[in-house]
Design an enzyme around this catalytic site. Structure first.
Site, mmCIF file in Angstrom:
data_model
loop_
_atom_site.group_PDB
_atom_site.id
_atom_site.type_symbol
_atom_site.label_atom_id
_atom_site.label_comp_id
_atom_site.label_asym_id
_atom_site.label_seq_id
_atom_site.Cartn_x
_atom_site.Cartn_y
_atom_site.Cartn_z
ATOM 1 N N GLN A 47 -3.821 -3.807 -53.667
ATOM 2 C CA GLN A 47 -2.499 -3.558 -53.107
ATOM 3 C C GLN A 47 -2.486 -3.562 -51.584
ATOM 4 O OE1 GLN A 47 -4.328 -1.399 -54.795
ATOM 5 N NE2 GLN A 47 -4.344 0.616 -53.813
ATOM 6 N N HIS A 77 7.469 -2.362 -49.367
ATOM 7 C CA HIS A 77 7.500 -2.346 -47.906
ATOM 8 C C HIS A 77 6.388 -3.216 -47.345
ATOM 9 C CE1 HIS A 77 3.960 0.238 -47.941
ATOM 10 N NE2 HIS A 77 4.561 0.990 -48.851
ATOM 11 N N THR A 83 -2.251 6.197 -45.144
ATOM 12 C CA THR A 83 -1.487 7.427 -45.295
ATOM 13 C C THR A 83 -2.091 8.513 -44.406
ATOM 14 O OG1 THR A 83 -2.850 8.106 -47.162
ATOM 15 C CG2 THR A 83 -0.834 6.875 -47.662
ATOM 16 N N HIS A 356 8.128 1.119 -53.238
ATOM 17 C CA HIS A 356 6.683 1.288 -53.071
ATOM 18 C C HIS A 356 5.924 0.552 -54.173
ATOM 19 C CE1 HIS A 356 7.258 4.665 -50.185
ATOM 20 N NE2 HIS A 356 8.261 5.007 -50.966
ATOM 21 N N ASP A 357 4.620 0.400 -53.989
ATOM 22 C CA ASP A 357 3.800 -0.309 -54.974
ATOM 23 C C ASP A 357 3.748 0.400 -56.320
ATOM 24 O OD1 ASP A 357 2.390 1.740 -53.707
ATOM 25 O OD2 ASP A 357 0.483 0.665 -53.653
#
Length: 416
Positions: A47, A77, A83, A356-357
């Site tokens: 990802q 996105h 993160t 989001h993924d």
């Protein structure tokens, strides 16, 4: 009645054989093909791969005598920094290396001068450009619709998602004005769906408390990954510790160094391949890619009993848009917003949703896109042929997207 035409445009087979040279030609990232820099490497980051287009056994070309009347894009996105929790871990690993190792040479020489300066959670400049390119690609594919219509846009409330939606708008607008069309609606409004507690949001999975707080569902993905790590990671860690006397790297440290390849690559405004990438072989990258795939498949996809469930709300909204009939369910759908034509309009030709993924993985699972994929092995790599096309890099890379279309065709009363 109608049939749904769906094209998941998220990655690519390639037939070139690049090396891992650190002096590659200028990296190419285009609206139609995506990121094509050292593809055997960069398309193996799960990802964390930048978007790249994937061919399909089903042609993405609109059939003759048909015209698209509806187009919806669901997008992840763009590329981001790590993160906030991971950026602390990554920084600590770099500081540990610099403290423990007295000399870096060969392919590790760059570490002597490397300073950790990645941010946390936000889009990188490269990620912003990805989303601009995505808006251009959407405009170009549906030119007959986009010339005359403005998309209705929603974004989940995380800042990087909202900024991605606006970057998409920028690209769409750029393509429209380049096409010499008046675009007085720009800047287009973006409906932001908050991600906080108590707010139903079909673009964010956090509302499923049985998953978020419960066992064993929330740990199925990580357990599958840990089992697979034992098959390949110890050998890499041992090699690194041999190459770097005194490093004393752990398995977690090794994963960090692998992660830093994609993250420091997308930190470059033009996506220059990072020297971290050259620390590992192509075979090791294949294992890393499959490791990330297991996390998505068993974490939020068909391999988790609650994976598809979390995507049902969005699927019901998609059906509502396609049929023009209101959503009536008790899922993550926000009934207040979806009952208003201002915040959930029917009859639009173009829709854009940015998420989001993990959420997209659940949505694809709810749609049944990978229902023919047998449970993935957590002890050996399976090819994308064996997984029926399932791969984290192929489905939810940075700026990955799926297009949903409705068509009218000559000689057919029903829509497709």
């Amino acid at each position: 009645m109608f049939c749904l035409a769906l094209f998941a445009l998220v990655s690519a087979y390639l037939f070139v054989v690049p090396s891992l040279s650190l002096q590659p030609p200028r990296c190419v990232d285009t609206p139609d093909k995506g990121y094509q820099c050292q593809p055997r490497l960069s398309h193996s980051w799960g990802q964390y791969s930048p978007f790249f287009s994937v061919p399909s056994e089903i042609s993405a070309t609109v059939p003759r005598n048909c015209k698209v009347t509806f187009a919806q894009v669901l997008s992840r996105h763009g590329a981001r920094d790590p993160t906030s929790s991971k950026t602390k871990v990554y920084n600590a690993t770099i500081q540990k290396l610099k403290s423990n190792v007295h000399q870096f040479s060969g392919k590790y020489a760059f570490l002597d001068r490397f300073q950790y300066n990645l941010g946390a959670d936000q889009l990188t400049l490269f990620g912003e450009q990805e989303m601009i390119n995505s808006g251009i690609a959407f405009y170009d594919r549906y030119e007959k619709l986009t010339k005359q219509n403005t998309p209705f846009i929603r974004a989940s409330g995380e800042e990087r998602v909202v900024v991605s939606a606006r970057n998409f708008s920028q690209g769409f607008h750029q393509a429209k004005t380049s096409d010499k069309k008046v675009d007085s609606d720009y800047p287009y409004p973006v409906l932001i769906l908050p991600e906080g507690e108590g707010f139903n949001n079909t673009l964010n999975h956090d509302l499923c408390t049985a998953f978020e707080d419960g066992q064993p569902y929330s740990s199925i993905g990580s357990k599958a990954q840990q089992t697979f790590l034992a098959t390949f990671l110890p050998a890499i860690t041992s090699r690194l510790n041999t190459d770097l006397p005194g490093a004393n790297l752990t398995s977690t440290d090794t994963i960090t160094l692998l992660d830093l390849c994609p993250f420091t690559t997308v930190a470059s405004p033009i996506g220059t391949i990072s020297p971290f990438c050259n620390l590992f072989t192509l075979d090791e990258w294949k294992h890393y890619d499959y490791y990330q795939t297991l996390g998505k498949y068993y974490g939020y996809g068909p391999g988790n009993p609650l994976g598809p469930t979390q995507g049902v709300g969005f699927v019901n909204e998609l059906i509502a848009r396609l049929t023009g009939k209101a959503v009536n369910d008790r899922t993550t759908v926000n009934q207040t917003l979806d009952s208003s034509n201002a915040t959930f309009p029917f009859g639009q030709a173009l829709y854009v949703d940015v998420s989001h993924d993990n959420d997209m993985t659940s949505i694809f699972s709810a749609l049944g896109l990978y229902s023919s994929t047998a449970p993935l092995s957590n002890t050996s790599i399976q090819s994308t042929a064996a997984t029926k096309g399932y791969s984290a890099a192929w489905t939810v890379p940075f700026a990955g997207r799926a297009y949903f279309e409705k068509m009218k065709c000559t000689g057919h009363k029903e829509e497709f």
